[in-house]
Design a protein around this motif. Sequence first.
Motif, PDB file in Angstrom:
ATOM      1  N   ASP A 134     -12.333  -2.051  -1.526  1.00 29.36           N
ATOM      2  CA  ASP A 134     -11.486  -1.744  -2.666  1.00 29.36           C
ATOM      3  C   ASP A 134     -11.898  -2.681  -3.792  1.00 29.36           C
ATOM      4  OD1 ASP A 134      -8.705  -2.542  -4.187  1.00 29.36           O
ATOM      5  OD2 ASP A 134      -8.714  -0.438  -3.608  1.00 29.36           O
ATOM      6  N   GLY A 135     -11.629  -2.283  -5.016  1.00 29.25           N
ATOM      7  CA  GLY A 135     -12.027  -3.122  -6.136  1.00 29.25           C
ATOM      8  C   GLY A 135     -11.471  -4.536  -6.075  1.00 29.25           C
ATOM      9  N   LYS A 136     -10.357  -4.723  -5.349  1.00 32.01           N
ATOM     10  CA  LYS A 136      -9.731  -6.040  -5.276  1.00 32.01           C
ATOM     11  C   LYS A 136      -9.987  -6.729  -3.940  1.00 32.01           C
ATOM     12  CE  LYS A 136      -5.993  -4.649  -8.392  1.00 32.01           C
ATOM     13  NZ  LYS A 136      -4.526  -4.448  -8.547  1.00 32.01           N
ATOM     14  N   LYS A 155      -8.949  -2.781   1.421  1.00 32.96           N
ATOM     15  CA  LYS A 155      -7.687  -2.059   1.516  1.00 32.96           C
ATOM     16  C   LYS A 155      -7.482  -1.639   2.960  1.00 32.96           C
ATOM     17  CE  LYS A 155      -5.132   1.748  -0.674  1.00 32.96           C
ATOM     18  NZ  LYS A 155      -5.233   2.835  -1.680  1.00 32.96           N
ATOM     19  N   GLY A 161       0.841  -1.199   0.000  1.00 32.77           N
ATOM     20  CA  GLY A 161       0.000   0.000   0.000  1.00 32.77           C
ATOM     21  C   GLY A 161       0.869   1.240   0.000  1.00 32.77           C
ATOM     22  N   GLN A 218      -4.855   0.290   5.608  1.00 36.92           N
ATOM     23  CA  GLN A 218      -3.706   1.186   5.709  1.00 36.92           C
ATOM     24  C   GLN A 218      -3.526   1.625   7.157  1.00 36.92           C
ATOM     25  OE1 GLN A 218      -5.452   3.686   2.362  1.00 36.92           O
ATOM     26  NE2 GLN A 218      -3.254   3.994   2.028  1.00 36.92           N
ATOM     27  N   ILE A 260      -3.681  -5.112   0.549  1.00 37.79           N
ATOM     28  CA  ILE A 260      -4.980  -5.461  -0.001  1.00 37.79           C
ATOM     29  C   ILE A 260      -5.298  -6.878   0.462  1.00 37.79           C
ATOM     30  CG2 ILE A 260      -6.342  -5.853  -2.082  1.00 37.79           C
ATOM     31  CD1 ILE A 260      -5.608  -2.947  -1.736  1.00 37.79           C
TER      32      ILE A 260
END
Length: 536
Positions: free
Chosen positions: A452-454, A457, A35, A459, A499
């Motif tokens: 997140d699209g995957k 996410k 990230g 952080q 991710i």
Amino acid sequence: MAWRTGTRIRATAAVLAAGAMTGTAGCGVPAFGGGDDGDRAGPVTAGARPECPKVAAPDGDGPARQVRGMWIATVGNTDWPAEPGESAAKQKKQFTRLLDTAKAMNMNAVFVQIRPDSDAFYPSPYEPWSQWLTGTQGKNPGYDVLNFMVEQAHARNLEFHAWFNPYRVSRQDDLKKLAASSPARRHPDWVRKYGGGLWYDPGLPQVRDLATKAVLDVVHKYDIDAVHFDDYFYPYPEDGDFPDSAAYKAYGKGLSKANWRRRNVDTLVQTLSQQIHQAKPWVRFGISPFGVWRNKSSDPNGSPTSALQSYDDIYADTRGWIKKGWLDYVTPQLYWPIGDARADYAKLVAWWADQVKGTGVQLTIGQAGYRVGEPGPWKKPAELSRHLTLNRKYPQVRGDVFFSAADIAGNRRGFAARIRDDHYSRPAIPPAVAGRGGHAPPPVQDTKAAPDGKGIKVQWRPSQGAASYAVYRADGKTAACAPLGGARLIGDVRGGGVIDPSAKPGRAYTYYVTALDRLHHESAPARGSTVTAAEG
């Protein structure tokens, strides 16, 4: 190491990809991408108030704390490169596939042979480039191989243990076939012919000095995690006594030849231990000895075995090195099955566990992946899984290392998939290293999790002095400040974000993050962040 048995099966390029491990790749093992660096306020510094002051760091001795590694042998192109003389691009691709294999197995360390024959996988001021890279000793491969390997291992948060052979010069016995720049060519009086090969004489101070310089050159120049030796000290007995009478006459000083030889090896081990730790206290020194120190019939302190004895046959007092505290870890090569009449794996694990008690030396076990498929117990793909199950009886056993990478990648008879499914289904962090300084970094702050699209996410604001970050996940919405167990660990990563692609659509999760230093001391967790994964 294991190739001396003559049963080594070389890998082809086709099995070097993680995806070639039938049954182990693509099975939902979390794959983390780097990230960003989190909050722009900068890293959390020592003295900052923790977000969860009443929550302790996770248990450092649980099942989520163990070494999981594999040896990557380069001598004879055993594991890598597949063939000498291949292009740099092809070599790099093969190596990163091996690292991806390790990650697919949820491993956390690689032990890479970088000085197999008084040569180098890096630009050395003392020794020529290795023939196993280009086919010609001394020929530059066109890139700094060791720098590439370390960077790629660390990018995957795999520890890099730099594996050296101290005394072997060549597996053939013609000095003229060595590069003109080889120390063996320049100092033929240091070299002895034995067993069809060439060896430096360990009784010569100049030889020990060369080995020490070669190791320390790497320690100073490269960001390695450990210096690693295998079982080769004096060569294994083959055709008579090792021809070192001249050195013994010059330096024996009244000792028996056997005790003098052991003193020579002891001197190198003790010197390297001191100088490695003086140069970089966080760099460890470990040795993977032959699995039998002495048989009980020879010494009451020995193991209940009837096998070759490292103390007597290759002059390696491995038990003494543990008791004297010269090693950070020991990885005996226990390459026998459970119940073997000469050297029972079960009895040897118990013996080695007893040797490290109270010493601070970490014990990991060398496992014989190369033997799977041989007659007897090795025909069963579950034999090595049985070894790891047995190890659980001994808290002193802190992990396993497999010989070797090509066998793990090849997954012969499905043994590697069995190990992954039975024992390595979740990630693990190497145990904290005692006695070498270091301390847990300050806890991270501002953990944020978002769809997140995957996947999800995650952080956080990084921590000053942290080498990596452990990410934990709880199902549902849980307390913001909560104790963490190893069953919740989903990764140990570098950087300020990951991710998580394994989050299921519409499910809620709470993520927690801790910080670890180079020696794996772990902080308490920061406040968790709860998120609901996006619907499909």
